[in-house]
Design a protein around this motif. Sequence first.
Motif, PDB file in Angstrom:
ATOM      1  N   PHE A 171       0.890  -0.925  -0.292  1.00 26.79           N
ATOM      2  CA  PHE A 171       0.166  -0.290  -0.312  1.00 26.79           C
ATOM      3  C   PHE A 171       1.233   1.294   0.374  1.00 26.79           C
ATOM      4  CE2 PHE A 171      -3.933  -2.534   2.497  1.00 26.79           C
ATOM      5  CZ  PHE A 171      -4.008  -3.245   1.518  1.00 26.79           C
ATOM      6  N   ALA A 172       2.258   1.660   0.724  1.00 30.22           N
ATOM      7  CA  ALA A 172       2.848   2.598   0.766  1.00 30.22           C
ATOM      8  C   ALA A 172       3.398   2.119  -0.320  1.00 30.22           C
ATOM      9  CB  ALA A 172       3.493   2.314   2.083  1.00 30.22           C
ATOM     10  N   THR A 173       3.468   1.727  -1.058  1.00 33.15           N
ATOM     11  CA  THR A 173       4.787   1.865  -2.398  1.00 33.15           C
ATOM     12  C   THR A 173       3.922   2.194  -3.521  1.00 33.15           C
ATOM     13  OG1 THR A 173       5.883   0.028  -2.153  1.00 33.15           O
ATOM     14  CG2 THR A 173       5.152   0.488  -4.384  1.00 33.15           C
ATOM     15  N   SER A 174       2.141   1.719  -2.799  1.00 38.96           N
ATOM     16  CA  SER A 174       0.865   2.456  -4.575  1.00 38.96           C
ATOM     17  C   SER A 174       0.678   3.613  -3.932  1.00 38.96           C
ATOM     18  CB  SER A 174      -0.370   1.361  -3.867  1.00 38.96           C
ATOM     19  OG  SER A 174       0.061  -0.034  -4.057  1.00 38.96           O
ATOM     20  N   GLY A 175       0.877   4.003  -2.742  1.00 34.10           N
ATOM     21  CA  GLY A 175       0.575   5.001  -2.475  1.00 34.10           C
ATOM     22  C   GLY A 175       1.570   6.420  -3.259  1.00 34.10           C
ATOM     23  N   LEU A 176       2.790   5.741  -3.273  1.00 32.98           N
ATOM     24  CA  LEU A 176       3.169   6.540  -3.733  1.00 32.98           C
ATOM     25  C   LEU A 176       4.627   6.858  -5.293  1.00 32.98           C
ATOM     26  CD1 LEU A 176       7.130   8.009  -3.624  1.00 32.98           C
ATOM     27  CD2 LEU A 176       7.814   5.725  -3.733  1.00 32.98           C
ATOM     28  N   LEU A 177       3.380   5.672  -5.726  1.00 30.10           N
ATOM     29  CA  LEU A 177       3.176   5.328  -7.659  1.00 30.10           C
ATOM     30  C   LEU A 177       2.447   6.629  -7.834  1.00 30.10           C
ATOM     31  CD1 LEU A 177       4.028   1.250  -7.873  1.00 30.10           C
ATOM     32  CD2 LEU A 177       5.600   3.817  -8.732  1.00 30.10           C
ATOM     33  N   THR A 178       1.857   6.472  -7.017  1.00 27.08           N
ATOM     34  CA  THR A 178      -0.026   7.324  -7.868  1.00 27.08           C
ATOM     35  C   THR A 178       0.635   8.778  -7.573  1.00 27.08           C
ATOM     36  OG1 THR A 178      -1.124   6.279  -6.543  1.00 27.08           O
ATOM     37  CG2 THR A 178      -2.228   8.481  -6.889  1.00 27.08           C
ATOM     38  N   VAL A 179       1.485   9.230  -6.057  1.00 28.04           N
ATOM     39  CA  VAL A 179       1.755  10.837  -5.915  1.00 28.04           C
ATOM     40  C   VAL A 179       2.324  11.031  -6.820  1.00 28.04           C
ATOM     41  CG1 VAL A 179       3.245  10.493  -3.961  1.00 28.04           C
ATOM     42  CG2 VAL A 179       1.969  12.506  -4.266  1.00 28.04           C
ATOM     43  N   VAL A 180       2.868  10.350  -7.390  1.00 27.60           N
ATOM     44  CA  VAL A 180       4.565  10.633  -8.234  1.00 27.60           C
ATOM     45  C   VAL A 180       4.437  10.689  -9.727  1.00 27.60           C
ATOM     46  CG1 VAL A 180       6.838   9.970  -9.197  1.00 27.60           C
ATOM     47  CG2 VAL A 180       6.311  10.175  -6.596  1.00 27.60           C
ATOM     48  N   LEU A 181       3.676   9.698 -10.562  1.00 28.36           N
ATOM     49  CA  LEU A 181       3.197   9.300 -11.560  1.00 28.36           C
ATOM     50  C   LEU A 181       2.067   9.426 -12.498  1.00 28.36           C
ATOM     51  CD1 LEU A 181       4.683   5.505 -12.233  1.00 28.36           C
ATOM     52  CD2 LEU A 181       6.030   8.047 -12.251  1.00 28.36           C
ATOM     53  N   LEU A 182       0.983   9.768 -11.520  1.00 23.48           N
ATOM     54  CA  LEU A 182      -0.421  10.030 -12.243  1.00 23.48           C
ATOM     55  C   LEU A 182      -1.092  11.730 -12.727  1.00 23.48           C
ATOM     56  CD1 LEU A 182      -3.199   8.607 -12.499  1.00 23.48           C
ATOM     57  CD2 LEU A 182      -4.133   9.531 -10.210  1.00 23.48           C
ATOM     58  N   ARG A 183       0.186  11.484 -13.996  1.00 20.22           N
ATOM     59  CA  ARG A 183       0.000  12.763 -14.230  1.00 20.22           C
ATOM     60  C   ARG A 183      -0.115  12.948 -15.569  1.00 20.22           C
ATOM     61  NH1 ARG A 183       2.507  16.889 -10.573  1.00 20.22           N
ATOM     62  NH2 ARG A 183       3.500  15.194  -8.468  1.00 20.22           N
TER      63      ARG A 183
END
Length: 402
Positions: A171-183
């Motif tokens: 879950f922590a990895t998913s949060g990091l991926l979302t905030v960095v890459l969902l653009r």
Amino acid sequence: MSVLVLVQVVGGIGNGSGLAVGGLLVKDITGSSGWSGMAVVMLTLGAAAFTIPLSSLAARSGRRPALTLGWLAGASGAAVTVVGAETRSLPVALVGLLLFGGSTAANLQSRFAAVDRAAPAQVGRSLSVVVWSTTVGAVIGPNLTGPGAAVAGVLGLPDLSGPMLFSATAFATSGLLTVVLLRPDPLIGRPAGSQPAPRGARAALPYVRGRTLTAIWVVASSHAVMVSVMALTPVHMEDHGASLEVIGLTISLHIAGMYALSPVMGWLADAWGQDRTILLGQAVLLLAAGVAGTSGDSQVQITVGLTLLGIGWSASVIAGAAALTTSVEAGARPLVQGFSDLAMNLAGASGGLLAGLVVALSGFGTLNAAAAVLTVPVVVLVLSGRRVAARTGDPAASDAAR
């Protein structure tokens, strides 16, 4: 879409891993099967509690911050659940499972993020791509019960807390991926005038009528059927001598049934009709309840029943979500979608709560019989809507029903 797919794969590992052992962990702490259903109750209540705040945040600031918050809440919840297992504290474990539900809310809202800009004729297919991507992680997750126990042993923790450590990391990895890459953010920069204005659960109520109400009922009822049976299956199997590995395999196949065929269900909803796909899903749910409810100590039969349960859920929920999306004007969609997820999670929580009581009092077969009854109102509502559409000549409803 690529980022959403990647995040769902990683987050699916966390959800599948924790889902497989939540009920067993509570049973281990309390020593009672009757309490085991509380795991799914807290997970679904947690998802319900996060749903409206996350959808309101999405309407105000975009999908990226909303989804990130949900994944990080799930990570903290998994960590707190490990503490509850180690201290054998039921209240701490339940609070952890409540926070864990934030990951479920993020998972559910990701599928709507996929259709924020989709054409009406491709809503089902766009939605189902993100749902399908959960398959990889969700199937792997439950099979981490054995490795999780090994890791927990090395760390000096209870065996069942190991999979929760995997959940926290995923879950922590998913949060990091979302905030960095969902653009770019799916909701930011949409055409002028389409930005959602209403916020809060009450603001969604004026839109909950007609076909929208039916769609919400379909999703909530189908989820209640699935959760109530699935929640007590690990306990039922353990009581009949199944190992953790076999239980994990069964839950994996169940989750595969939920997600692996979702592109097919999305295509059916778009090409064959949303109503027909919903009715197909209800028929499969009914069959699943019959197979699982009469399984006794047959591990093969219960596995078949759980797999069918996942397939019926997939057809019903994907077609129902597509019907919801196409029945609501663009500006109000995020909030109404959040309201639908709220109803879905509350229905699941109620199903999980009652499931433990029903099994404790009357057995697993009675639970499945009760779950089967829930398909009846869905069929009645859908068929009634089709008759109304045919009588009034509503082109939108008729096209959706086909």
